[in-house]
Design a protein around this motif. Structure first.
Motif, short mmCIF file in Angstrom:
data_model
loop_
_atom_site.label_atom_id
_atom_site.label_comp_id
_atom_site.label_asym_id
_atom_site.label_seq_id
_atom_site.Cartn_x
_atom_site.Cartn_y
_atom_site.Cartn_z
N ASN A 1 0.80 -1.23 0.00
CA ASN A 1 0.00 0.00 0.00
C ASN A 1 0.84 1.28 0.00
OD1 ASN A 1 -2.43 -1.37 -0.05
ND2 ASN A 1 -2.58 -1.45 2.18
N VAL A 2 2.15 1.17 -0.26
CA VAL A 2 2.98 2.39 -0.26
C VAL A 2 2.53 3.38 -1.33
CG1 VAL A 2 5.03 1.35 0.75
CG2 VAL A 2 4.79 1.40 -1.72
N SER A 3 1.89 2.90 -2.35
CA SER A 3 1.42 3.82 -3.40
C SER A 3 0.34 4.77 -2.87
CB SER A 3 0.89 3.04 -4.60
OG SER A 3 -0.22 2.25 -4.21
N LEU A 4 -0.23 4.46 -1.71
CA LEU A 4 -1.22 5.34 -1.10
C LEU A 4 -0.58 6.51 -0.35
CD1 LEU A 4 -3.65 2.62 0.32
CD2 LEU A 4 -3.86 3.89 -1.82
N ILE A 5 0.75 6.45 -0.16
CA ILE A 5 1.46 7.53 0.52
C ILE A 5 1.69 8.64 -0.50
CG2 ILE A 5 3.53 8.23 1.79
CD1 ILE A 5 3.86 5.23 2.55
N LYS A 6 1.08 9.77 -0.23
CA LYS A 6 1.19 10.91 -1.14
C LYS A 6 1.48 12.16 -0.33
CE LYS A 6 -1.74 8.89 -4.63
NZ LYS A 6 -0.76 8.03 -5.18
N GLY A 7 2.05 13.14 -0.97
CA GLY A 7 2.30 14.41 -0.31
C GLY A 7 3.72 14.88 -0.48
N VAL A 8 4.02 15.95 0.22
CA VAL A 8 5.32 16.60 0.09
C VAL A 8 6.14 16.40 1.35
CG1 VAL A 8 6.47 18.82 -0.25
CG2 VAL A 8 4.32 18.34 -1.44
N CYS B 1 10.19 17.49 2.52
CA CYS B 1 11.42 18.20 2.13
C CYS B 1 11.25 18.89 0.77
CB CYS B 1 12.62 17.27 2.10
SG CYS B 1 12.99 16.51 3.69
N GLY B 2 10.05 19.38 0.52
CA GLY B 2 9.78 20.11 -0.71
C GLY B 2 9.64 19.24 -1.96
N VAL B 3 9.56 17.93 -1.77
CA VAL B 3 9.47 17.01 -2.91
C VAL B 3 8.23 16.14 -2.74
CG1 VAL B 3 10.63 15.09 -4.08
CG2 VAL B 3 11.99 16.93 -3.09
N ARG B 4 7.46 15.98 -3.82
CA ARG B 4 6.30 15.09 -3.79
C ARG B 4 6.82 13.64 -3.81
NH1 ARG B 4 1.94 17.44 -3.41
NH2 ARG B 4 0.64 15.61 -3.60
N VAL B 5 6.49 12.89 -2.78
CA VAL B 5 7.03 11.54 -2.64
C VAL B 5 6.62 10.63 -3.80
CG1 VAL B 5 7.29 11.58 -0.14
CG2 VAL B 5 5.16 10.79 -1.10
N GLU B 6 5.43 10.82 -4.31
CA GLU B 6 4.97 9.95 -5.40
C GLU B 6 5.66 10.24 -6.72
OE1 GLU B 6 1.70 13.13 -4.90
OE2 GLU B 6 3.12 12.09 -3.63
N GLU B 7 6.40 11.35 -6.80
CA GLU B 7 7.10 11.71 -8.04
C GLU B 7 8.59 11.42 -8.00
OE1 GLU B 7 6.09 15.80 -8.71
OE2 GLU B 7 3.97 15.35 -9.03
N VAL B 8 9.09 10.91 -6.89
CA VAL B 8 10.52 10.58 -6.79
C VAL B 8 10.79 9.38 -7.68
CG1 VAL B 8 12.35 9.81 -5.23
CG2 VAL B 8 10.68 11.50 -4.46
N GLU B 9 11.75 9.52 -8.59
CA GLU B 9 12.00 8.46 -9.58
C GLU B 9 12.87 7.33 -9.05
OE1 GLU B 9 12.95 9.69 -13.53
OE2 GLU B 9 11.55 11.37 -13.43
N PRO C 1 13.99 4.45 -6.97
CA PRO C 1 13.22 3.59 -6.06
C PRO C 1 13.69 3.64 -4.61
CG PRO C 1 13.86 2.37 -8.02
CD PRO C 1 14.55 3.70 -8.09
N LEU C 2 14.99 3.68 -4.38
CA LEU C 2 15.50 3.73 -3.01
C LEU C 2 15.18 5.08 -2.38
CD1 LEU C 2 16.98 2.64 -0.57
CD2 LEU C 2 19.15 3.24 -1.70
N MET C 3 15.38 6.15 -3.11
CA MET C 3 15.07 7.47 -2.58
C MET C 3 13.58 7.58 -2.27
SD MET C 3 16.15 10.35 -1.50
CE MET C 3 17.74 10.77 -2.18
N ARG C 4 12.73 6.98 -3.11
CA ARG C 4 11.29 7.01 -2.86
C ARG C 4 10.96 6.30 -1.55
NH1 ARG C 4 9.11 3.98 -6.80
NH2 ARG C 4 9.83 5.50 -8.32
N LYS C 5 11.60 5.17 -1.28
CA LYS C 5 11.37 4.45 -0.01
C LYS C 5 11.80 5.30 1.18
CE LYS C 5 11.96 -0.02 -2.20
NZ LYS C 5 12.94 -1.08 -2.48
N ILE C 6 12.93 5.97 1.04
CA ILE C 6 13.41 6.85 2.12
C ILE C 6 12.41 7.97 2.34
CG2 ILE C 6 15.21 8.49 2.78
CD1 ILE C 6 17.18 6.63 1.19
#
Length: 116
Positions: A70-77, A79-87, A89-94
């Protein structure tokens, strides 16, 4: 995978910062453990072993038993970055982990944080 400096940071150095952030807002370490367990599949004992092993973040996430589907349900900003737009994969998990701890510190209910 790009070579971000945060990937080589020890999880054991970051974990206490998550706990401190939560506790400053009257939340508990147990709630932080619950959030990390939900995201990564680590049990409380498994998480303790990760902190004690001094693994870096890349290894921490590589050894995670199972990233929650269900991590795809985590949305929002965060550190000024939208988590769902981080390309990366490891940085997105962080960023997912950062976002969950932020939500905890902001007083959000655990059911909502854990996308239940």
């Amino acid at each position: 995978m790009s070579d971000h400096q945060i990937f080589s940071m020890a999880f054991s150095k970051i974990y206490p910062l998550y706990v401190q952030k939560a506790e400053r807002k009257n939340r508990t370490e147990e709630e932080v453990i619950q959030i990390i367990g939900w995201l990564t599949g680590f049990s409380a004992d498994g998480l303790t072993k990760q902190v004690d092993s001094d693994n870096d973040l890349a290894t921490f996430f590589a050894e995670a038993p199972a990233i929650n589907p269900n991590v795809s349900l985590i949305k929002g900003v965060v550190c000024g970055v939208r988590v769902e737009e981080v390309e990366d994969p490891l940085m997105r998990k962080i960023r997912y982990l950062d976002k969950l701890v932020d939500e905890l510190a902001k007083g959000k209910a655990m059911e909502k944080i854990l996308r239940s």
